[in-house]
Design an enzyme around this catalytic site. Structure first.
Site, PDB file in Angstrom:
ATOM      1  CE  LYS A  82      19.425 -11.019  -4.749  1.00 37.52           C
ATOM      2  NZ  LYS A  82      20.104  -9.943  -3.970  1.00 37.52           N
ATOM      3  CB  SER A 160      22.934  -8.858  -6.505  1.00 40.20           C
ATOM      4  OG  SER A 160      22.364  -8.869  -5.198  1.00 40.20           O
ATOM      5  CB  SER A 184      21.984  -6.082  -3.735  1.00 34.20           C
ATOM      6  OG  SER A 184      23.295  -6.392  -4.149  1.00 34.20           O
TER       7      SER A 184
END
Lengths: 467, 111
Positions: A82, A160, A184
């Site tokens: 990420k 996310s 997330s």
């Protein structure tokens, strides 16, 4: 090499191929880079490719294996991170316009640990801007645009950790790392139909990861199976002097221990406001789990969860991003809600923040008491399948509600794993969440692995992956 | 998904409920979901507008921020009028010496 064959192999399978010299780490890295370059733009799942570093790490992995040095199950395996994790020399944008030119000169601890385990970093993956910390109500709240689930390009990947889940789901990388403050990892794992593991707070160092909420942020993997997630977690976990909240872990066994029977708790009302298919899939999952032990309904502790999470995230995120709130850079975020969300956080009172924090130890105790009577808690990961890309979230599925389960677990700091549980509206995936006591990752992984041995949802391939 | 988005949705509902239950307490702060922000929230938002000149908050954005501040009042309302006497100290990270790790014990001893 056949076009998509390695794309959906588990980590042990790829490791076997590497050790049998059926494929080299360099070939595998190139294969992933090619898929990321070809399919990533369709999904909006990639923040930056890292070919130079990837090939360097892959060459080193091949050389070591040839010389008889084997770093373990992740040796030579490509992965993505990420874009909230620092990776030396690469852009680390946190998915947000104010940080589009940000570059760090060192690696996040998890990136370093995965490197030490022989894994090969091939890409930074897309994410919701600032991990959603300033608020958002649409899929497009990201520097890289709306990330799609590989199951439908008209639907969101979840967030996310959007690109991490979407890239694993589409077979662009064998595994990826993401983070969770409050959902997330669980959310995109569910929406993309992959296995996502959110570890206990403190089990994995956050050093070098964007801070959104110091008392809530956790780092965890997205994988093709629960067993893969355990392998990745093993490589990342443990105390790090650079993250004072991190804790030591005893040697963990990659093959999780098995119980003969499980005491499975289901939070009351957990399917009250879910889509019919989500309820159907959860009930089917419960029937599978029921063959492994007892199932009973449990009342979640009564706490003001929304106020607690609101006060903690507002207070901590407001402080973390105070500079860009005050100088107005936050207004360059993609989400209209995100452009202004930070300002109200500056007015949250210290007393409210502390009151929220004072309720967390009793919440932790309440969960510990629950786990005296059951081994795990299970529920649908989310109340719906993925949202359509073109609708604000609050307009997508009226009448549904995710309930407090995920938030309660995050406030308590306890771990959870989401595994695919079937398909719902428009053939989009649904998830089953298994939560357990603090540091009981081997247990929740064991149950998830057992569930996956009796179901085949995690073997299904999304349409985008094979196109 | 955060969290904050979900919180803001729920907070607005919670605020409305609380304002019904405790009108006296929240008279000044009660959010008016359809009628625009409360006077207190608007005053706070305008204070932010005035004291953060670099942010260049427009009047329309300031009004929306006031709505968010009203949502924040729901946090306060949720904690109000509840006994805190038996709640423990919060878990904070501060220790008086950098030489003392916060969680030095092995994980197995924490269970």
């Amino acid at each position: 090499m056949r076009t998509d064959e390695p794309a959906f192999q588990t980590i042990p399978s790829l490791g076997k191929m590497l050790r049998a010299r059926q494929i080299s780490s360099v070939e595998l890295a190139k294969y992933c880079l090619d898929r990321l370059a070809r399919l990533g733009p369709r999904l909006h799942s990639v923040a930056a490719l890292m070919p130079s570093r990837a090939l360097q790490e892959a060459k080193a992995a091949d050389a070591e294996l040839a010389a008889g040095k084997d770093r373990g199950p992740l040796h030579g395996i490509p992965y993505g991170a990420k874009d909230l994790f620092a990776a030396r020399g690469a852009p680390t944008t946190w998915g947000a316009a104010p940080y589009r030119r940000q570059v760090f000169d060192s690696d996040a601890t998890v990136v370093r640990r995965l490197h030490d385990a022989g894994a090969v970093l091939v890409a930074k993956l897309a994410m919701i801007e600032l991990a959603g910390g300033m608020g958002y109500n649409e899929a497009g709240a990201s520097l890289t645009g709306a990330c799609r689930t590989p199951w439908s390009l008209d639907h969101w990947s979840g967030g996310s950790s959007s690109g991490s889940a979407a890239s694993v789901s589409a077979g662009l990388v064998p595994f990826a790392i993401g983070s969770e403050t409050d959902g997330s990892i669980m959310n995109p794992a569910s929406y993309c139909g992959v296995t996502g593991l959110r570890p206990t707070y403190g089990l994995v160092s956050r050093h070098g990861a964007m801070a959104l909420s110091w008392t809530l942020d956790k780092v965890g993997p997205f994988c093709r199976s629960a067993q893969d997630a355990d392998l990745v977690l093993n490589a990342m976990a443990g105390r790090d002097p650079l993250d004072r909240t991190s804790v030591d872990t005893p040697a963990r066994n990659a093959a999780p221990s098995e119980r003969k029977t499980w005491r499975i708790g289901v939070p009351a009302h957990v399917t009250d406001k879910v889509q019919p298919e989500v309820r159907h899939n959860f009930e089917a999952a419960l029937r599978v789990l029921g063959t492994m032990g007892t199932v009973e309904h449990i009342a979640l502790p009564d706490f003001p969860y929304n106020a607690m999470i609101g006060a903690v995230i507002s207070g901590e995120a407001g402080s973390a991003f105070r500079d860009i709130i005050e100088d107005g850079r936050v207004q360059s975020l993609a989400s209209p809600l995100g452009r202004r969300g930070g300002y109200s956080s500056l007015t949250i009172s210290a007393v409210d923040y502390i009151d929220a924090m004072r309720r967390r130890p009793p919440l932790r105790s309440a969960f510990a008491k629950i786990f005296e009577t059951v081994d795990v808690l299970v529920g649908p990961t989310y109340s719906t399948v993925s949202y359509p890309i073109d609708l604000p979230f609050d307009k997508a599925y009226p009448g549904t509600d995710d309930g407090p389960f995920i938030t309660a677990c995050n406030l308590a700091g306890i771990p959870a794993i989401s595994v695919p549980s079937g398909f719902g509206h428009l053939g989009l995936p649904t998830g089953l969440m298994i939560a357990g006591p603090a540091f009981a990752e081997p247990d929740i992984v064991a149950l998830a692995a057992r569930f996956q041995r009796q179901t085949a949802f995690h073997h299904k391939r999304p349409p985008v992956a094979v196109s | 998904m955060t969290t904050r988005k979900r919180f803001l949705e729920h907070a607005a509902i919670a605020a409305a409920v609380v304002s019904t239950l405790a009108k006296a307490d929240l008279a000044a702060a009660a959010p008016a979901a359809k009628r625009g922000p409360s006077a207190v929230a608007l005053a706070l938002a305008r204070w932010l507008q005035r004291t953060l000149p670099r942010a260049r908050l427009s009047n329309s954005l300031t009004e929306k921020i006031a709505g968010d501040i009203d949502d924040g009042f729901a946090v306060n309302a949720a904690f109000r009028n509840k006994s805190n006497a038996h709640l423990p100290e919060p878990d904070f990270l501060f220790v008086a010496s950098e030489d003392i790790p916060i969680s030095p014990q092995p994980r197995s001893e924490l269970r």
